[in-house]
Scaffold this motif. Structure first.
Motif, PDB file in Angstrom:
ATOM      1  N   GLU A  40       0.753  -1.354  -0.143  1.00 33.22           N
ATOM      2  CA  GLU A  40      -0.342  -0.309   0.360  1.00 33.22           C
ATOM      3  C   GLU A  40       0.818   1.324   0.254  1.00 33.22           C
ATOM      4  OE1 GLU A  40      -2.524   0.582   3.621  1.00 33.22           O
ATOM      5  OE2 GLU A  40      -0.874  -1.287   4.789  1.00 33.22           O
ATOM      6  N   ARG A  41       0.343   2.459  -0.241  1.00 37.41           N
ATOM      7  CA  ARG A  41       1.400   3.892  -0.226  1.00 37.41           C
ATOM      8  C   ARG A  41       1.049   4.175   1.114  1.00 37.41           C
ATOM      9  NH1 ARG A  41       1.046   6.201  -5.572  1.00 37.41           N
ATOM     10  NH2 ARG A  41       2.217   7.729  -4.869  1.00 37.41           N
ATOM     11  N   PHE A  42       2.341   4.955   1.225  1.00 36.53           N
ATOM     12  CA  PHE A  42       2.094   5.595   2.525  1.00 36.53           C
ATOM     13  C   PHE A  42       2.746   7.051   2.602  1.00 36.53           C
ATOM     14  CE2 PHE A  42       4.960   6.269   6.343  1.00 36.53           C
ATOM     15  CZ  PHE A  42       3.982   6.444   7.408  1.00 36.53           C
ATOM     16  N   THR A  43       2.067   7.810   2.563  1.00 37.10           N
ATOM     17  CA  THR A  43       2.557   9.298   3.012  1.00 37.10           C
ATOM     18  C   THR A  43       2.378   9.697   4.429  1.00 37.10           C
ATOM     19  OG1 THR A  43       1.279   9.816   1.060  1.00 37.10           O
ATOM     20  CG2 THR A  43       2.025  11.819   1.997  1.00 37.10           C
ATOM     21  N   PRO A  44       4.127  10.150   5.143  1.00 41.18           N
ATOM     22  CA  PRO A  44       3.851  10.239   6.219  1.00 41.18           C
ATOM     23  C   PRO A  44       3.601  11.948   6.459  1.00 41.18           C
ATOM     24  CG  PRO A  44       6.320   9.713   5.235  1.00 41.18           C
ATOM     25  CD  PRO A  44       5.180   9.897   3.800  1.00 41.18           C
ATOM     26  N   ASN A  45       2.965  11.885   7.802  1.00 44.42           N
ATOM     27  CA  ASN A  45       2.253  13.411   8.493  1.00 44.42           C
ATOM     28  C   ASN A  45       3.332  14.043   8.913  1.00 44.42           C
ATOM     29  OD1 ASN A  45       1.113  14.589  10.344  1.00 44.42           O
ATOM     30  ND2 ASN A  45      -0.732  13.786  10.204  1.00 44.42           N
ATOM     31  N   GLU A  46       3.546  14.276   9.181  1.00 36.29           N
ATOM     32  CA  GLU A  46       4.641  15.920   9.738  1.00 36.29           C
ATOM     33  C   GLU A  46       4.640  15.383  10.988  1.00 36.29           C
ATOM     34  OE1 GLU A  46       5.562  19.471   7.428  1.00 36.29           O
ATOM     35  OE2 GLU A  46       5.353  18.401   5.309  1.00 36.29           O
ATOM     36  N   SER A  47       3.429  15.637  11.571  1.00 39.62           N
ATOM     37  CA  SER A  47       3.669  15.895  12.609  1.00 39.62           C
ATOM     38  C   SER A  47       3.709  14.301  13.430  1.00 39.62           C
ATOM     39  CB  SER A  47       1.655  16.008  12.868  1.00 39.62           C
ATOM     40  OG  SER A  47       1.577  17.491  12.490  1.00 39.62           O
ATOM     41  N   GLU A  48       4.002  13.665  13.386  1.00 43.86           N
ATOM     42  CA  GLU A  48       3.829  12.548  13.476  1.00 43.86           C
ATOM     43  C   GLU A  48       5.010  11.600  13.834  1.00 43.86           C
ATOM     44  OE1 GLU A  48       1.322  11.083  15.651  1.00 43.86           O
ATOM     45  OE2 GLU A  48      -0.366  13.151  14.062  1.00 43.86           O
ATOM     46  N   ILE A  49       5.359  10.979  13.901  1.00 41.46           N
ATOM     47  CA  ILE A  49       6.662  10.167  13.900  1.00 41.46           C
ATOM     48  C   ILE A  49       6.562   9.071  13.557  1.00 41.46           C
ATOM     49  CG2 ILE A  49       8.303   8.189  15.638  1.00 41.46           C
ATOM     50  CD1 ILE A  49       7.634  10.429  18.082  1.00 41.46           C
ATOM     51  N   GLN A  50       7.507   8.854  12.399  1.00 36.48           N
ATOM     52  CA  GLN A  50       7.863   7.805  11.734  1.00 36.48           C
ATOM     53  C   GLN A  50       8.548   6.339  11.892  1.00 36.48           C
ATOM     54  OE1 GLN A  50       7.487  10.379  10.143  1.00 36.48           O
ATOM     55  NE2 GLN A  50       5.263  10.381  10.368  1.00 36.48           N
ATOM     56  N   LEU A  51       8.882   5.318  12.383  1.00 37.27           N
ATOM     57  CA  LEU A  51       9.533   4.203  11.956  1.00 37.27           C
ATOM     58  C   LEU A  51       9.564   3.077  11.048  1.00 37.27           C
ATOM     59  CD1 LEU A  51      10.264   4.301  15.754  1.00 37.27           C
ATOM     60  CD2 LEU A  51      11.688   5.346  14.133  1.00 37.27           C
ATOM     61  N   TYR A  52      10.410   2.219  10.926  1.00 35.10           N
ATOM     62  CA  TYR A  52      10.344   1.409   9.723  1.00 35.10           C
ATOM     63  C   TYR A  52      10.667   0.253   9.828  1.00 35.10           C
ATOM     64  CZ  TYR A  52       8.952   5.476   6.649  1.00 35.10           C
ATOM     65  OH  TYR A  52       8.343   6.911   6.553  1.00 35.10           O
ATOM     66  N   GLY A  53      10.747  -1.172   9.514  1.00 38.05           N
ATOM     67  CA  GLY A  53      11.151  -2.093   9.963  1.00 38.05           C
ATOM     68  C   GLY A  53      10.829  -3.588   8.845  1.00 38.05           C
ATOM     69  N   TYR A  54      11.673  -4.207   8.664  1.00 39.97           N
ATOM     70  CA  TYR A  54      11.536  -5.671   7.981  1.00 39.97           C
ATOM     71  C   TYR A  54      11.298  -6.718   8.533  1.00 39.97           C
ATOM     72  CZ  TYR A  54      13.349  -3.181   3.940  1.00 39.97           C
ATOM     73  OH  TYR A  54      13.473  -2.156   2.740  1.00 39.97           O
ATOM     74  N   ALA A  55      10.351  -7.533   8.237  1.00 37.14           N
ATOM     75  CA  ALA A  55       9.989  -8.883   8.895  1.00 37.14           C
ATOM     76  C   ALA A  55       9.667  -9.489   7.770  1.00 37.14           C
ATOM     77  CB  ALA A  55       8.670  -8.279  10.347  1.00 37.14           C
ATOM     78  N   HIS A  56       9.494 -10.799   7.637  1.00 39.19           N
ATOM     79  CA  HIS A  56       9.180 -11.741   6.912  1.00 39.19           C
ATOM     80  C   HIS A  56       9.524 -11.244   5.446  1.00 39.19           C
ATOM     81  CE1 HIS A  56       7.875 -13.999  10.156  1.00 39.19           C
ATOM     82  NE2 HIS A  56       7.308 -13.082  10.641  1.00 39.19           N
ATOM     83  N   ASN A  57      10.310 -10.438   4.867  1.00 42.25           N
ATOM     84  CA  ASN A  57      10.135  -9.567   3.690  1.00 42.25           C
ATOM     85  C   ASN A  57       9.741  -8.933   3.387  1.00 42.25           C
ATOM     86  OD1 ASN A  57      12.328 -11.959   3.070  1.00 42.25           O
ATOM     87  ND2 ASN A  57      11.278 -13.904   2.932  1.00 42.25           N
ATOM     88  N   LYS A  58       8.925  -8.354   4.424  1.00 46.12           N
ATOM     89  CA  LYS A  58       8.111  -7.681   4.195  1.00 46.12           C
ATOM     90  C   LYS A  58       8.677  -5.822   4.848  1.00 46.12           C
ATOM     91  CE  LYS A  58       3.962  -9.753   4.061  1.00 46.12           C
ATOM     92  NZ  LYS A  58       1.748  -9.696   4.557  1.00 46.12           N
ATOM     93  N   LEU A  59       8.173  -5.026   4.126  1.00 50.85           N
ATOM     94  CA  LEU A  59       8.883  -3.345   5.057  1.00 50.85           C
ATOM     95  C   LEU A  59       7.512  -2.989   5.755  1.00 50.85           C
ATOM     96  CD1 LEU A  59      10.657  -1.535   5.480  1.00 50.85           C
ATOM     97  CD2 LEU A  59      10.709  -0.229   3.582  1.00 50.85           C
ATOM     98  N   TYR A  60       7.405  -2.454   6.749  1.00 50.93           N
ATOM     99  CA  TYR A  60       6.291  -2.112   7.878  1.00 50.93           C
ATOM    100  C   TYR A  60       6.928  -1.099   8.000  1.00 50.93           C
ATOM    101  CZ  TYR A  60       4.929  -7.311   8.316  1.00 50.93           C
ATOM    102  OH  TYR A  60       4.085  -8.272   8.918  1.00 50.93           O
ATOM    103  N   ALA A  61       5.806  -0.046   8.101  1.00 53.43           N
ATOM    104  CA  ALA A  61       5.687   1.619   8.298  1.00 53.43           C
ATOM    105  C   ALA A  61       4.822   1.817   9.798  1.00 53.43           C
ATOM    106  CB  ALA A  61       5.920   1.936   7.655  1.00 53.43           C
ATOM    107  N   PHE A  62       5.830   2.114  10.629  1.00 55.89           N
ATOM    108  CA  PHE A  62       5.098   2.361  11.674  1.00 55.89           C
ATOM    109  C   PHE A  62       5.017   4.147  12.250  1.00 55.89           C
ATOM    110  CE2 PHE A  62       7.213  -0.822  11.941  1.00 55.89           C
ATOM    111  CZ  PHE A  62       6.594  -2.964  12.948  1.00 55.89           C
ATOM    112  N   GLU A  63       3.720   4.475  12.418  1.00 49.03           N
ATOM    113  CA  GLU A  63       3.435   6.026  12.331  1.00 49.03           C
ATOM    114  C   GLU A  63       2.284   6.025  13.953  1.00 49.03           C
ATOM    115  OE1 GLU A  63       2.437   9.438   9.534  1.00 49.03           O
ATOM    116  OE2 GLU A  63       1.165   8.777   9.389  1.00 49.03           O
ATOM    117  N   THR A  64       2.658   7.481  14.026  1.00 46.52           N
ATOM    118  CA  THR A  64       2.130   7.200  15.737  1.00 46.52           C
ATOM    119  C   THR A  64       0.803   8.142  15.573  1.00 46.52           C
ATOM    120  OG1 THR A  64       2.868   9.474  16.041  1.00 46.52           O
ATOM    121  CG2 THR A  64       4.254   7.808  17.170  1.00 46.52           C
TER     122      THR A  64
END
Length: 103
Positions: A37-61
């Motif tokens: 899926e598409r992901f556009t970070p929100n400038e007001s939030e914290i974003q972190l990323y990580g790979y697991a099971h050959n997938k890239l995840y984004a985590f946004e508060t």
């Protein structure tokens, strides 16, 4: 030492749209599967990323407040354990090549 308890809200229509909730604080983190899926970070939030099971995840508060900012990494580590990938490396920037180049 106090430990946070985390809960997971899942979307039955989208398995990549989890939301991590802290039981004891206001912390909420939305999970994105960047390979799907598409992901556009929100400038007001914290974003972190990580790979697991050959997938890239984004985590946004979601509506982060200063008191909860220090718990973000712990919540992501909890999620990594939840998806059976405790060795997930948490990254501060989107690792996709050329992702941060303006068009």
């Amino acid at each position: 030492m106090d430990y946070n308890i985390y809960l997971l809200a899942t979307d039955p229509k989208n398995p990549c749209r989890d939301v991590i909730h802290s039981r004891d604080t206001e912390l909420k983190i939305r999970v994105f599967c960047l390979d799907e899926e598409r992901f556009t970070p929100n400038e007001s939030e914290i974003q972190l990323y990580g790979y697991a099971h050959n997938k890239l995840y984004a985590f946004e508060t979601i509506n982060i407040n200063s008191e909860d900012a220090l718990d973000v990494v712990g919540a992501i580590q909890w999620y990594a354990d939840y998806i059976d990938y405790p060795e997930m490396e948490i990254l501060p920037e989107d690792p996709r090549r050329n992702h941060n180049i303006a068009m």
